[in-house]
Design an enzyme around this catalytic site. Structure first.
Site, short mmCIF file in Angstrom:
data_model
loop_
_atom_site.label_atom_id
_atom_site.label_comp_id
_atom_site.label_asym_id
_atom_site.label_seq_id
_atom_site.Cartn_x
_atom_site.Cartn_y
_atom_site.Cartn_z
N ASP A 155 59.43 -26.78 110.79
CA ASP A 155 59.72 -26.41 109.41
C ASP A 155 61.23 -26.18 109.31
O ASP A 155 61.77 -25.30 109.99
CB ASP A 155 58.96 -25.13 109.05
N SER A 201 57.82 -43.06 95.87
CA SER A 201 57.28 -42.34 97.02
C SER A 201 55.82 -41.99 96.74
O SER A 201 55.31 -42.18 95.62
CB SER A 201 58.07 -41.07 97.27
N SER A 209 69.70 -35.32 94.56
CA SER A 209 68.84 -35.79 93.47
C SER A 209 69.67 -35.96 92.21
O SER A 209 70.73 -35.33 92.06
CB SER A 209 67.72 -34.78 93.20
N TYR A 236 64.53 -26.29 90.78
CA TYR A 236 64.89 -27.43 91.63
C TYR A 236 66.32 -27.93 91.40
O TYR A 236 67.06 -28.15 92.37
CB TYR A 236 63.87 -28.54 91.40
#
Length: 260
Positions: A68, A195, A147, A160
């Site tokens: 992780d 994706s 992004s 986000y």
């Protein structure tokens, strides 16, 4: 005279690609191996997807480590395992991330913390773990997958975009910090890419809305993971040796539209 064999654009290099069992990360890992690299594969879980890409790339060219990225100790252990196996680390692609979209006033502290733990601190954990080896070697390339949310704000997607803006800031800051010591840090900002996550989202939309989302893109199609992989390949390679602290938009031009 026999034609020279191209050894690949990443020949002899070792790359760590986080989140590399699905989607963009898997496409990047495949492309890097095809271009001569050995790749440390990563996911936060060892599942069927991990087994599939591990089998596809083979044990000679890849090493899978479940970790992780929000766990700094696990990340350092992963990097140590990769260095023990391959002896060097030339490229890091910080691809692993997660979507957290919520109303700002209904967002829980746990959602906020997890978003930043993965999308920002996870990238920093990986950078911090690989930098000593890169600096000792006097060379390295870090590619952060940011992004379009790090450039434009889409309502309903908080927090986000906050994390992705910060990731681009991290890219620029580290790129300048280590430029004189041979380490480059750049980022890629994908738009709508096909994706598994995006496919699931599109499948849940009514047909008309699904088509509308496609029509919003200037090129009238959704991007493919392989197209992101080629961008990452370029930034990771020595071809991009004078590109540093930069962000590359790979969104088919979507973020440049003034209106919809």
């Amino acid at each position: 005279m026999a034609e020279a064999v191209n050894p690949g654009r990443l020949h002899g290099k070792v790359a760590l690609v986080t989140g590399s069992t699905l989607g963009i990360g898997k496409a990047i890992a495949r492309r890097f191996v095809a271009e001569g690299a050995r790749v440390i594969l990563n996911s936060h879980r060892d599942d069927a997807d991990a087994a599939a890409i591990r089998a596809e790339l083979g044990e000679a060219l890849s090493l899978f480590v479940a970790a992780d990225i929000a766990d700094a100790a696990a990340v350092h252990a992963m990097v140590a395992q990769g260095l023990a196996r391959f002896g060097r680390l030339d490229v890091l692609v910080n691809n692993a991330g997660m979507d957290v979209f919520a109303d700002p006033l209904q967002l829980t502290p746990e959602q906020w913390q997890r978003c930043f733990a993965v999308d920002l601190e996870g990238a920093w954990n990986c950078c911090r773990a690989v930098l000593p080896a890169m600096l000792a070697n006097g060379a390295g390339s870090i590619v952060n997958i940011a992004s379009v949310h790090g450039h434009k704000i889409i309502p309903g997607c908080f927090p986000y975009p906050v994390a992705k803006h910060a990731l681009i800031g991290l890219t620029r800051s580290l790129g300048i910090e280590y430029a004189a010591r041979g380490v480059r840090v750049n980022s890629i900002s994908p738009g709508l890419i096909r994706s598994e996550r995006v496919e699931a989202w599109l499948a849940a939309l009514p047909a008309a809305e699904r088509q509308r989302q496609i029509e919003l893109l200037p090129c009238k199609r959704i991007g493919e993971p392989e197209e992101l992989a080629y961008a990452a390949l370029f930034l990771a390679s020595d071809e991009a040796r004078f590109i540093n602290a930069s962000d590359l938009l790979v969104d088919g031009g979507r973020s440049q539209l003034y209106h919809e």
